[in-house]
Design a protein around this motif. Structure first.
Motif, PDB file in Angstrom:
ATOM      1  N   GLY A 107      -3.609   8.280  -9.509  1.00 54.34           N
ATOM      2  CA  GLY A 107      -3.242   8.764  -8.146  1.00 54.34           C
ATOM      3  C   GLY A 107      -2.976   7.707  -7.240  1.00 54.34           C
ATOM      4  N   VAL A 108      -1.835   7.365  -7.038  1.00 53.80           N
ATOM      5  CA  VAL A 108      -1.288   6.220  -5.902  1.00 53.80           C
ATOM      6  C   VAL A 108      -1.218   7.123  -4.454  1.00 53.80           C
ATOM      7  N   ASN A 109      -1.841   6.413  -4.020  1.00 52.04           N
ATOM      8  CA  ASN A 109      -1.845   6.894  -2.998  1.00 52.04           C
ATOM      9  C   ASN A 109      -0.389   6.554  -1.392  1.00 52.04           C
ATOM     10  N   ARG A 110      -0.004   8.311  -1.434  1.00 55.62           N
ATOM     11  CA  ARG A 110       1.675   8.127  -0.955  1.00 55.62           C
ATOM     12  C   ARG A 110       1.827   9.690  -0.157  1.00 55.62           C
ATOM     13  N   HIS A 111       2.922   9.904   0.500  1.00 55.85           N
ATOM     14  CA  HIS A 111       3.305  11.394   0.940  1.00 55.85           C
ATOM     15  C   HIS A 111       1.842  12.113   1.264  1.00 55.85           C
ATOM     16  N   TRP A 143      -6.447   0.035  -7.670  1.00 50.38           N
ATOM     17  CA  TRP A 143      -5.619   0.679  -7.837  1.00 50.38           C
ATOM     18  C   TRP A 143      -4.621   1.417  -7.616  1.00 50.38           C
ATOM     19  N   GLU A 144      -4.821   2.113  -6.059  1.00 56.28           N
ATOM     20  CA  GLU A 144      -4.695   3.368  -6.093  1.00 56.28           C
ATOM     21  C   GLU A 144      -3.992   3.551  -4.464  1.00 56.28           C
ATOM     22  N   ASP A 145      -4.167   1.966  -3.879  1.00 55.44           N
ATOM     23  CA  ASP A 145      -3.894   1.764  -2.555  1.00 55.44           C
ATOM     24  C   ASP A 145      -3.997   0.779  -2.124  1.00 55.44           C
ATOM     25  N   ARG A 146      -2.542   1.036  -3.372  1.00 55.38           N
ATOM     26  CA  ARG A 146      -1.051   0.049  -2.639  1.00 55.38           C
ATOM     27  C   ARG A 146       0.342   0.029  -3.285  1.00 55.38           C
ATOM     28  N   SER A 147       1.302  -0.191  -3.164  1.00 60.00           N
ATOM     29  CA  SER A 147       3.014   0.072  -3.205  1.00 60.00           C
ATOM     30  C   SER A 147       2.957  -0.062  -4.852  1.00 60.00           C
ATOM     31  N   PRO A 148       3.417   1.167  -5.904  1.00 57.82           N
ATOM     32  CA  PRO A 148       3.572   0.925  -6.565  1.00 57.82           C
ATOM     33  C   PRO A 148       4.667  -0.281  -7.458  1.00 57.82           C
ATOM     34  N   PHE A 149       5.196  -0.819  -5.490  1.00 55.67           N
ATOM     35  CA  PHE A 149       6.318  -1.919  -6.684  1.00 55.67           C
ATOM     36  C   PHE A 149       5.668  -3.167  -6.009  1.00 55.67           C
ATOM     37  N   LEU A 150       5.015  -3.019  -6.448  1.00 59.89           N
ATOM     38  CA  LEU A 150       3.688  -4.124  -7.140  1.00 59.89           C
ATOM     39  C   LEU A 150       3.140  -4.230  -8.431  1.00 59.89           C
ATOM     40  N   ARG A 166       6.549  -4.122   0.449  1.00 62.67           N
ATOM     41  CA  ARG A 166       5.474  -4.070  -0.094  1.00 62.67           C
ATOM     42  C   ARG A 166       4.424  -4.424   0.480  1.00 62.67           C
ATOM     43  N   SER A 167       3.194  -3.545   1.176  1.00 60.94           N
ATOM     44  CA  SER A 167       1.457  -3.571   0.861  1.00 60.94           C
ATOM     45  C   SER A 167       1.041  -3.611   0.039  1.00 60.94           C
ATOM     46  N   ALA A 168       0.012  -4.117  -0.481  1.00 59.82           N
ATOM     47  CA  ALA A 168      -1.410  -3.810  -0.619  1.00 59.82           C
ATOM     48  C   ALA A 168      -2.514  -3.644  -0.164  1.00 59.82           C
ATOM     49  N   ARG A 169      -3.836  -2.702  -0.027  1.00 59.02           N
ATOM     50  CA  ARG A 169      -4.942  -3.342   0.537  1.00 59.02           C
ATOM     51  C   ARG A 169      -6.046  -3.565  -0.355  1.00 59.02           C
ATOM     52  N   CYS A 170      -7.291  -3.739   0.019  1.00 62.11           N
ATOM     53  CA  CYS A 170      -8.290  -4.094  -0.720  1.00 62.11           C
ATOM     54  C   CYS A 170      -9.074  -2.685  -1.021  1.00 62.11           C
ATOM     55  N   ASN A 171     -10.335  -2.988  -1.562  1.00 58.18           N
ATOM     56  CA  ASN A 171     -10.990  -1.706  -2.223  1.00 58.18           C
ATOM     57  C   ASN A 171     -12.033  -1.432  -1.739  1.00 58.18           C
ATOM     58  N   ALA A 172     -12.329  -2.130  -0.767  1.00 55.77           N
ATOM     59  CA  ALA A 172     -13.391  -1.711   0.643  1.00 55.77           C
ATOM     60  C   ALA A 172     -13.561  -2.008   1.672  1.00 55.77           C
ATOM     61  N   PRO A 173     -14.000  -1.717   2.878  1.00 59.00           N
ATOM     62  CA  PRO A 173     -13.389  -1.690   3.983  1.00 59.00           C
ATOM     63  C   PRO A 173     -13.715  -2.679   4.888  1.00 59.00           C
ATOM     64  N   ILE A 174     -13.598  -3.384   5.844  1.00 56.86           N
ATOM     65  CA  ILE A 174     -15.026  -3.896   6.674  1.00 56.86           C
ATOM     66  C   ILE A 174     -15.070  -3.855   7.636  1.00 56.86           C
ATOM     67  N   ARG A 175     -16.503  -2.870   8.225  1.00 57.22           N
ATOM     68  CA  ARG A 175     -16.621  -1.923   9.284  1.00 57.22           C
ATOM     69  C   ARG A 175     -17.025  -2.658  10.588  1.00 57.22           C
ATOM     70  N   GLU A 176     -17.991  -3.872   9.781  1.00 54.83           N
ATOM     71  CA  GLU A 176     -19.320  -4.778  10.400  1.00 54.83           C
ATOM     72  C   GLU A 176     -19.204  -6.124  10.573  1.00 54.83           C
ATOM     73  N   GLY A 177     -19.304  -6.483  11.727  1.00 55.38           N
ATOM     74  CA  GLY A 177     -20.305  -8.594  10.377  1.00 55.38           C
ATOM     75  C   GLY A 177     -18.612  -9.402  10.212  1.00 55.38           C
ATOM     76  N   ASN A 178     -18.611  -9.999   9.842  1.00 52.55           N
ATOM     77  CA  ASN A 178     -17.714 -11.912   9.773  1.00 52.55           C
ATOM     78  C   ASN A 178     -18.189 -11.653   8.576  1.00 52.55           C
ATOM     79  N   TRP A 179     -16.537 -11.280   8.329  1.00 52.39           N
ATOM     80  CA  TRP A 179     -16.396 -11.698   6.875  1.00 52.39           C
ATOM     81  C   TRP A 179     -14.845 -12.835   6.473  1.00 52.39           C
ATOM     82  N   TYR A 180     -14.679 -13.880   4.836  1.00 50.50           N
ATOM     83  CA  TYR A 180     -14.294 -14.589   4.894  1.00 50.50           C
ATOM     84  C   TYR A 180     -13.434 -14.626   3.393  1.00 50.50           C
TER      85      TYR A 180
END
Length: 654
Positions: A107-111, A143-150, A166-180
């Motif tokens: 299931g691709v995230n769109r619409h 896999w789901e949270d990216r443009s199908p053209f990538l 076209r863009s893609a997101r990774c599979n985990a969000p940053i909600r607090e703290g310091n990350w690299y």
């Protein structure tokens, strides 16, 4: 590179439900297009090739495209296997011999919708489905949270573009703290790739974006994302580039750093606090796999208003209407002028909260480029006004169909995601750690602030590879909370159903008792009428079963003498106007109008005062609910009134 994460709680080894034949089928795959107990909102098409087996199935290999035999009945949920890992995706090579793939049967995230892999819960659970993972179980491109053209590699760490941004997101969000994390530019910075002649080369934008950031545009397109451009080294948000660092291109390694304040807890006394955790998702079957379908968070009009570069109001009510004269002369109406008073003023925009002390910074080959953005916008939803809340509460769920609703609360997936945008044939590779090509200092904030870090200080940031197992643990904790809430709701609903059933039984019991009393009353009335008929003088019997002698002397009100009705006259119908009954037996109506004359006894006469037909008014009794009057007893009352009148006449004559 595969990095294993901890499995869901108590889901290390998941047994399969037995099929209808009684045999367990843990390796069975789903058949698209067949009947499902889970609501399906998508059209099902038979796939050209079978999807990958569940990685947890015996004999399956992660990432392999091995067809499996369909062994499971689709009649109900009990026939489906319990999976800890999603079946998808199926990898299809972009070109022959290429290491990049298209992903199918997901299931691709769109619409305006997004999808999360779901698994069937074991028996005994209140919720039908739960959140599960997909391989590889590590921090990577979703896999789901990216443009199908990538195009992607099977480990989800390398991405290749095709045309346009076209863009893609990774599979985990940053909600607090310091990350690299690091991103290596394989092709970018305007480099031309391949034999195809294009007006521009390959370009890359890297940054951080929220859930609302669109995937068909670059990082920094609106206020929901913040980006760093390779061509000029500018930082960009709201599509407004600003000078920042040096340009970068192929071969460079870009370090991405984000620092967010601690996530505050929701106010328990405020039910409308957007920080409350609440999900709005529906389990469906999609392309042979169970998914949670979720309505994506919408872009707010407050954020959209920030995109107005001119600084003028975007409200069309402020524009004057065009006149016929100006149109006839070929002139366009002026865009300045007073606001039309007849138009309703636009509602005031809500303030956009920010995250204090938050910052985003970038590194190029280990060299800090400084702070790019600070005090960035909060990722929580804006608080709804009372008007908006009431308008949405009017929308009810249609009978038999569960509809999607906008979620004004945090569902646990809000935050800032690594946001990768590629133009044309750009190509990058992600490195979420823990080993980096250019490790940053232990205290990145001290470096950005220009202060000297303390010696032997402990590392103040974390590699993003540690975020994925933490995020999945949060999702499973929300699953457990929803399960408990569902059990409480089921118990409450069972109690309500039990009370309603008891009330229904009591109503039926009372109805049966009332009918029994009614039947007994009718039987008593019939017995009384039969007894009165048996004790009467032998003779003819009238309509009501009352016997009488062949000749009876009756007193006629208004006359000083009595009249005798002979045998030949006793069957003559006489209208009984006073009782509303005509021609019953041979008894005259005691009303003074029986001879159709104008004679009428005035009030106070003996005949009027001693009228043998008592009325409701003379007896002083109330009629209605107190007397048990209803449509079934109306005829019985008329009969009794007539009999009473006859008895009174007989008594007076005797």
């Amino acid at each position: 590179m595969f990095v294993d994460s901890s499995p869901p709680p108590e889901m290390d080894v998941l047994p399969a439900y037995p099929s209808n034949s009684g045999s367990a089928t843990p390796s069975a795959a789903h058949t698209p297009g067949t009947h499902s107990a889970v609501h399906n909102r998508k059209r099902k098409r038979a796939p050209p090739t079978a999807s990958s087996p569940a990685p947890s199935d015996p004999g399956s290999i992660a990432g392999a495209n091995t067809p499996t035999e369909i062994l499971v009945s689709r009649a109900d949920l009990s026939s489906r296997p319990i999976l800890a890992i999603s079946r998808g995706p199926t990898f299809v090579p972009a070109l022959e011999g290429s290491e990049f793939y298209r992903t199918e049967f997901i299931g691709v995230n769109r619409h305006g919708f997004r999808y999360v892999p779901a698994g069937i819960n074991p028996p005994g659970h209140a919720q039908p489905c739960r959140t599960i993972e997909s391989n590889p179980t590590a921090f990577r491109v979703s896999w789901e949270d990216r443009s199908p053209f990538l195009r992607v590699t099977k480990d989800g760490l390398e991405i290749s573009g095709t045309k346009g941004f076209r863009s893609a997101r990774c599979n985990a969000p940053i909600r607090e703290g310091n990350w690299y994390m690091e991103v290596k530019i394989v092709h970018g910075g305007g480099e031309f790739v391949g034999d195809e002649v294009k007006s521009e080369g390959s370009h890359v934008r890297l940054g951080w974006g929220r859930r609302e950031a669109p995937l068909n545009g670059p990082a920094g397109l609106d206020g929901y994302s913040y980006g760093y451009r390779d061509k000029t080294g500018d930082k960009v948000t709201l599509s407004r580039p600003r000078p920042y660092g040096r340009p970068f291109g192929s071969g460079d390694v870009i370090g991405m750093y984000i620092s967010l304040p601690s996530h505050y807890e929701a106010d328990k006394d405020d039910p409308h606090d957007p920080a409350h955790i609440k999900r709005e998702r529906i389990p469906i079957e999609l392309k042979g796999q169970e998914y949670f379908e979720i309505l994506e968070y919408p872009q707010s009009k407050e954020m959209t208003a920030l995109m107005d570069h001119s600084g003028k109001s975007t409200n069309s009510a402020s524009l004057p209407s065009s006149s016929k004269k100006s149109l006839e002369k070929g002139k366009l109406p002026e865009r300045g002028g007073p606001i039309n008073a007849n138009k309703t003023a636009a509602p005031a925009l809500r303030p956009l909260p920010t995250l204090p002390a938050s910052r985003i910074a970038f590194f190029v080959n280990g060299e800090s480029q400084g702070i790019a953005f600070q005090d960035i916008y909060d990722y929580l939803q804006l608080r709804q006004s009372n008007t908006q809340r009431k308008a949405k509460e009017k929308k009810r769920t249609r009978e038999g169909v569960k509809e999607h609703r906008e979620n004004p609360f945090d569902d646990g997936t809000l935050g800032y995601y690594p946001f990768i945008s590629l133009f044309n044939d750009a190509r990058v590779r992600l490195n979420p750690g823990p080993d980096f090509d250019f490790p940053p200092p232990a205290d990145i904030d001290a470096l950005l602030d220009g202060t000297t870090p303390e010696p032997d200080i402990k590392r103040t940031w974390r590699p993003t590879c540690e975020r994925y197992p933490e995020f999945m643990a949060e999702q499973w904790a929300i699953d457990a909370q929803e399960e408990e809430e569902a059990k409480v709701e089921m118990a409450r609903q069972a109690e309500v159903d039990h009370i309603e059933e008891e009330k229904r039984v009591q109503r039926n019991k009372k109805r049966q008792q009332a009918e029994a009393r009614k039947r007994a009353k009718k039987a008593e009335q019939q017995a009384a009428l039969g007894a009165s008929a048996g004790t009467s003088t032998p003779g003819s019997v009238n309509t009501f079963g009352l016997a009488h002698t062949p000749s009876t002397a009756l007193h006629i009100p208004g006359s000083s003498t009595s009249s005798t009705i002979k045998d030949e006259d006793r069957h003559t119908p006489v209208p009984l106007i006073g009782l509303g009954i005509s021609g019953i037996g041979n008894y005259p109506n005691p009303s003074p109008l029986r001879h159709a004359t104008n004679a009428y006894n005035p009030e106070g006469s003996i005949e009027y005062e001693d009228s043998p037909a008592p009325t409701y008014a003379s007896s002083g009794e109330f009629r209605g609910e107190q007397s048990g009057y209803n449509s079934e007893t109306a005829h019985d009352d008329a009969e009794m009134e007539f009999l009473d009148a006859v008895d009174a006449d007989l008594e007076r004559e005797s």
